[in-house]
Design a protein around this motif. Structure first.
Motif, PDB file in Angstrom:
ATOM      1  N   VAL A   1       0.835  -1.196   0.000  1.00  0.00           N
ATOM      2  CA  VAL A   1       0.000   0.000   0.000  1.00  0.00           C
ATOM      3  C   VAL A   1       0.872   1.250   0.000  1.00  0.00           C
ATOM      4  CG1 VAL A   1      -1.742   1.324   1.260  1.00  0.00           C
ATOM      5  CG2 VAL A   1      -1.893  -1.167   1.164  1.00  0.00           C
ATOM      6  N   VAL A   2       0.519   2.180  -0.888  1.00  0.00           N
ATOM      7  CA  VAL A   2       1.160   3.490  -0.947  1.00  0.00           C
ATOM      8  C   VAL A   2       0.100   4.526  -0.594  1.00  0.00           C
ATOM      9  CG1 VAL A   2       2.328   5.162  -2.430  1.00  0.00           C
ATOM     10  CG2 VAL A   2       2.797   2.714  -2.691  1.00  0.00           C
ATOM     11  N   ALA A   3       0.404   5.428   0.346  1.00  0.00           N
ATOM     12  CA  ALA A   3      -0.594   6.385   0.825  1.00  0.00           C
ATOM     13  C   ALA A   3      -0.081   7.820   0.733  1.00  0.00           C
ATOM     14  CB  ALA A   3      -0.973   6.072   2.273  1.00  0.00           C
ATOM     15  N   ASN A   4      -1.028   8.737   0.589  1.00  0.00           N
ATOM     16  CA  ASN A   4      -0.720  10.162   0.577  1.00  0.00           C
ATOM     17  C   ASN A   4      -1.254  10.775   1.855  1.00  0.00           C
ATOM     18  OD1 ASN A   4      -0.340  12.857   0.123  1.00  0.00           O
ATOM     19  ND2 ASN A   4      -1.640  12.992  -1.676  1.00  0.00           N
ATOM     20  N   ARG A   5      -0.354  11.159   2.746  1.00  0.00           N
ATOM     21  CA  ARG A   5      -0.757  11.713   4.036  1.00  0.00           C
ATOM     22  C   ARG A   5      -0.749  13.238   4.024  1.00  0.00           C
ATOM     23  NH1 ARG A   5      -1.228   7.542   7.465  1.00  0.00           N
ATOM     24  NH2 ARG A   5      -0.119   5.618   6.992  1.00  0.00           N
ATOM     25  N   GLY A   6      -0.881  13.832   2.844  1.00  0.00           N
ATOM     26  CA  GLY A   6      -1.018  15.279   2.764  1.00  0.00           C
ATOM     27  C   GLY A   6       0.111  15.971   2.040  1.00  0.00           C
ATOM     28  N   SER A   7       1.358  15.548   2.273  1.00  0.00           N
ATOM     29  CA  SER A   7       2.486  16.227   1.651  1.00  0.00           C
ATOM     30  C   SER A   7       3.212  15.373   0.628  1.00  0.00           C
ATOM     31  CB  SER A   7       3.485  16.678   2.731  1.00  0.00           C
ATOM     32  OG  SER A   7       3.957  15.564   3.469  1.00  0.00           O
ATOM     33  N   SER A   8       3.136  14.060   0.781  1.00  0.00           N
ATOM     34  CA  SER A   8       3.860  13.191  -0.141  1.00  0.00           C
ATOM     35  C   SER A   8       3.248  11.805  -0.158  1.00  0.00           C
ATOM     36  CB  SER A   8       5.341  13.092   0.254  1.00  0.00           C
ATOM     37  OG  SER A   8       5.465  12.464   1.530  1.00  0.00           O
ATOM     38  N   TRP A   9       3.534  11.059  -1.208  1.00  0.00           N
ATOM     39  CA  TRP A   9       3.135   9.655  -1.315  1.00  0.00           C
ATOM     40  C   TRP A   9       4.283   8.788  -0.836  1.00  0.00           C
ATOM     41  CZ3 TRP A   9      -1.510   7.624  -3.245  1.00  0.00           C
ATOM     42  CH2 TRP A   9      -2.422   8.566  -3.747  1.00  0.00           C
ATOM     43  N   GLU A  10       3.970   7.774  -0.027  1.00  0.00           N
ATOM     44  CA  GLU A  10       5.001   6.876   0.466  1.00  0.00           C
ATOM     45  C   GLU A  10       4.402   5.521   0.794  1.00  0.00           C
ATOM     46  OE1 GLU A  10       5.072   8.014   5.200  1.00  0.00           O
ATOM     47  OE2 GLU A  10       6.278   9.233   3.831  1.00  0.00           O
ATOM     48  N   ILE A  11       5.257   4.506   0.856  1.00  0.00           N
ATOM     49  CA  ILE A  11       4.803   3.175   1.246  1.00  0.00           C
ATOM     50  C   ILE A  11       4.303   3.237   2.681  1.00  0.00           C
ATOM     51  CG2 ILE A  11       5.540   0.801   1.688  1.00  0.00           C
ATOM     52  CD1 ILE A  11       7.438   1.052  -0.677  1.00  0.00           C
ATOM     53  N   ALA A  12       3.076   2.716   2.903  1.00  0.00           N
ATOM     54  CA  ALA A  12       2.414   2.898   4.199  1.00  0.00           C
ATOM     55  C   ALA A  12       2.827   1.880   5.241  1.00  0.00           C
ATOM     56  CB  ALA A  12       0.895   2.858   4.008  1.00  0.00           C
TER      57      ALA A  12
END
Length: 242
Positions: free
Chosen positions: A143-154
């Protein structure tokens, strides 16, 4: 988000080294992934996922040009799953490719073969995309998620020995959760015909890899669960993971 059960997650967070064991044709790795009831392990906190730097050509996957495997739109942005022809290198590109929001995926190192069905994205307050594919003995997803500032592996990768990993808003929090279906059998019975014939349950995880709970019911197969082939559960379906 409060857990429904106090028992440690049984089946799904896997490191690349463990999942490689799955690829070579054994389900012994599944046994190692399920902590015993007397263990009180906490899931590892996910670290920032790898991103492409300016020194790397985002149009090249390994030693060959990237191919667009699948695309979806999430929160108004186009997400493209890119991979080499042999699926040994893959990444997600958010925006018009090539873009600056690019995340390298790790599950291809475990032998996952990607297809048009490998990408599933959901928007909301926290947008996320699931990339999944088959391996020997089941299915692996990341899963890759966007927590507001960037996309990263969750979180670390997920393993399903019942061939289902999905992304859905189970808890109604505007952030997707990960649904993983597994056979409901003791650790000692893993990699046996009896386990392969056992009923299945779905375990739900938040984006950080923490278990929310397991379905109270047991099912003959994932196809019996509501909404299949895109399983849709709610918190009322969940209880502690036995």
């Amino acid at each position: 988000m409060e857990k429904l059960g106090s028992r440690a997650p049984r089946s799904v967070l896997v490191t690349a080294a463990v999942a490689m064991v799955v690829v070579v044709g054994t389900l012994v790795a599944v046994v190692a992934l399920r902590p015993r009831a007397d263990q009180a392990e906490e899931p590892a906190s996910p670290g920032p996922g790898p991103t492409i730097s300016g020194a790397v050509d985002p149009t090249v996957c390994g030693s060959s040009p990237c191919q667009a495997i699948a695309t979806q739109e999430v929160n108004g942005e186009k997400v493209t799953l890119l991979a080499s022809a042999d699926s040994t290198v893959a990444r997600l590109d958010v925006g018009a490719p090539p873009s600056s929001a690019t995340v390298d995926l790790t599950i291809t190192e475990q032998g996952v073969k990607l297809s048009q069905d490998s990408l599933r994205c959901l928007g909301g307050t926290v947008a996320a995309c699931l990339v999944r594919g088959p391996v020997t003995g089941g299915q692996v997803g990341e899963v890759v998620a966007n927590r507001g500032s960037s996309w990263e592996i969750a979180s670390q990768a997920y393993l399903s020995d019942a061939n289902y990993i999905g992304l859905a808003d189970v808890a109604g929090t505007e952030a997707p959760e990960v649904t993983v279906v597994r056979h409901d059998c003791p650790t000692t019975a893993q990699d046996t015909p009896k386990c392969a014939a056992a009923p299945v349950v779905a375990e739900v995880f938040d984006l950080g890899g923490r278990s929310i709970g397991c379905t109270k019911r047991k099912y003959t197969s994932p196809s019996q669960m509501r909404g299949y082939p895109t399983i849709r559960l709610s918190t009322s379906d969940l209880g502690s993971c036995g």
